[in-house]
Design an enzyme around this catalytic site. Sequence first.
Site, PDB file in Angstrom:
ATOM      1  N   TYR A  46      40.488  11.116   5.427  1.00  0.00           N
ATOM      2  CA  TYR A  46      39.388  10.462   6.143  1.00  0.00           C
ATOM      3  C   TYR A  46      39.007  11.265   7.385  1.00  0.00           C
ATOM      4  CZ  TYR A  46      37.236   7.373   9.576  1.00  0.00           C
ATOM      5  OH  TYR A  46      36.413   6.858  10.543  1.00  0.00           O
ATOM      6  N   LYS A  96      37.799  -6.449   6.024  1.00  0.00           N
ATOM      7  CA  LYS A  96      38.609  -5.236   5.959  1.00  0.00           C
ATOM      8  C   LYS A  96      40.077  -5.511   5.655  1.00  0.00           C
ATOM      9  CE  LYS A  96      37.736  -2.007   8.979  1.00  0.00           C
ATOM     10  NZ  LYS A  96      37.529  -1.313  10.271  1.00  0.00           N
ATOM     11  N   SER A 138      36.452   4.226   5.310  1.00  0.00           N
ATOM     12  CA  SER A 138      37.119   4.375   6.606  1.00  0.00           C
ATOM     13  C   SER A 138      38.623   4.166   6.560  1.00  0.00           C
ATOM     14  CB  SER A 138      36.513   3.392   7.614  1.00  0.00           C
ATOM     15  OG  SER A 138      36.653   2.061   7.157  1.00  0.00           O
ATOM     16  N   SER A 168      34.742  10.322  14.148  1.00  0.00           N
ATOM     17  CA  SER A 168      35.946   9.508  14.344  1.00  0.00           C
ATOM     18  C   SER A 168      36.950  10.220  15.226  1.00  0.00           C
ATOM     19  CB  SER A 168      36.599   9.209  12.988  1.00  0.00           C
ATOM     20  OG  SER A 168      37.839   8.564  13.158  1.00  0.00           O
ATOM     21  N   LYS A 177      31.554 -10.193   2.566  1.00  0.00           N
ATOM     22  CA  LYS A 177      30.933  -9.204   3.451  1.00  0.00           C
ATOM     23  C   LYS A 177      29.487  -9.554   3.787  1.00  0.00           C
ATOM     24  CE  LYS A 177      30.447  -4.132   3.577  1.00  0.00           C
ATOM     25  NZ  LYS A 177      30.639  -2.915   2.756  1.00  0.00           N
ATOM     26  N   GLY A 194      27.921   4.206   7.211  1.00  0.00           N
ATOM     27  CA  GLY A 194      28.550   4.035   5.908  1.00  0.00           C
ATOM     28  C   GLY A 194      29.591   5.101   5.642  1.00  0.00           C
ATOM     29  N   SER A 248      58.813   2.373  17.053  1.00  0.00           N
ATOM     30  CA  SER A 248      58.584   3.785  17.342  1.00  0.00           C
ATOM     31  C   SER A 248      59.640   4.637  16.649  1.00  0.00           C
ATOM     32  CB  SER A 248      58.626   4.035  18.849  1.00  0.00           C
ATOM     33  OG  SER A 248      58.560   5.432  19.114  1.00  0.00           O
TER      34      SER A 248
END
Length: 329
Positions: free
Chosen positions: A143, A184, A77, A114, A38, A74, A209
């Site tokens: 989240y 990630k 997520s 978000s 990172k 931060g 789907s």
Amino acid sequence: MYVVTGGAGFIGSNIVAGLEARGLGRVVVCDRLRDGAKWRNIAGRALHDVIRPEDLPAWLDRHRGAVQAIIHMGAISATTETDVDRIMANNFRLSVDLWTWCARNQSRLIYASSAATYGDGAAGFDDDFSADALARLRPLNPYGWSKHLFDRRVREDLDAGRHAPPQWVGLKFFNVFGPNEYHKAGQMSVVAQVHPVAKSGEAFALFRSHRPDVPDGGQSRDFVWIDDVVDVVLWLLETPRVSGLFNLGTGQARSFLDLASEVYRALGREPSFAWRDTPEAIRDKYQYFTQAEMGRLRAAGYDRPFTPLEEGVSRYVTEFLENAADPYR
């Protein structure tokens, strides 16, 4: 001085690069780097300081008056995170503390909300910031709920006449893609996940789907190129009169099939796909459609065009993912 929490993460590190390029002031990153790669997201930046999240309160108190703005990216997520106490400590409590500090010290605050706050989209994707509109939203996972809870807390503080930062902005990010997301892993954008498969000439497995009205691969999102996100944040910093809660997407939903196909085309290959069931653990929480209503940000004065999906994917693939020596910004 500008503090970017989550500044070594995907969106945060791109904002850090934008701040440095614009020359607005000294840049401070607050993040945990741990033992992975990172750190490479910020390895090319000239930074004033890098601090750990647990050291942030004391650091801020030592620098009262010097912090022009906190760009708070931060958060935990991952929509698959199940430790709700951990999510609340990172996503809600820290946001409340930063809001309070900025209000007391007259520093500006831009924070990440978000599109996950909209849940299944039954209540629409309108960034109406009224208390009644917020109360109608039903996020599908912890989240999204943590982000929504903070949006509602901001609304409550404003309605009660409590002190607020001199400029405050919440940004409801839709599906952002671009460089510096490699740490990630499984939470990377579909573009980054498709790239190695497409490059090998194999078929990429998209979710099948589980709704009769949506074809396989027809699940759609509002995909937004990271440079557009950075441009909006920098515009807000240069436009301190603007405060509010705003969607940040393109205003145009595109299917995962469209997105993944563009990766193959950017590599000069014919798209090829297989299908796999959406995991049962997330199947009942899966969003089949998101599309940002962008009228409020436009009305606030942001008038620049957003990058078309085809151009954003092509740039990501050719300028970064195909640059094996250094795919970072």
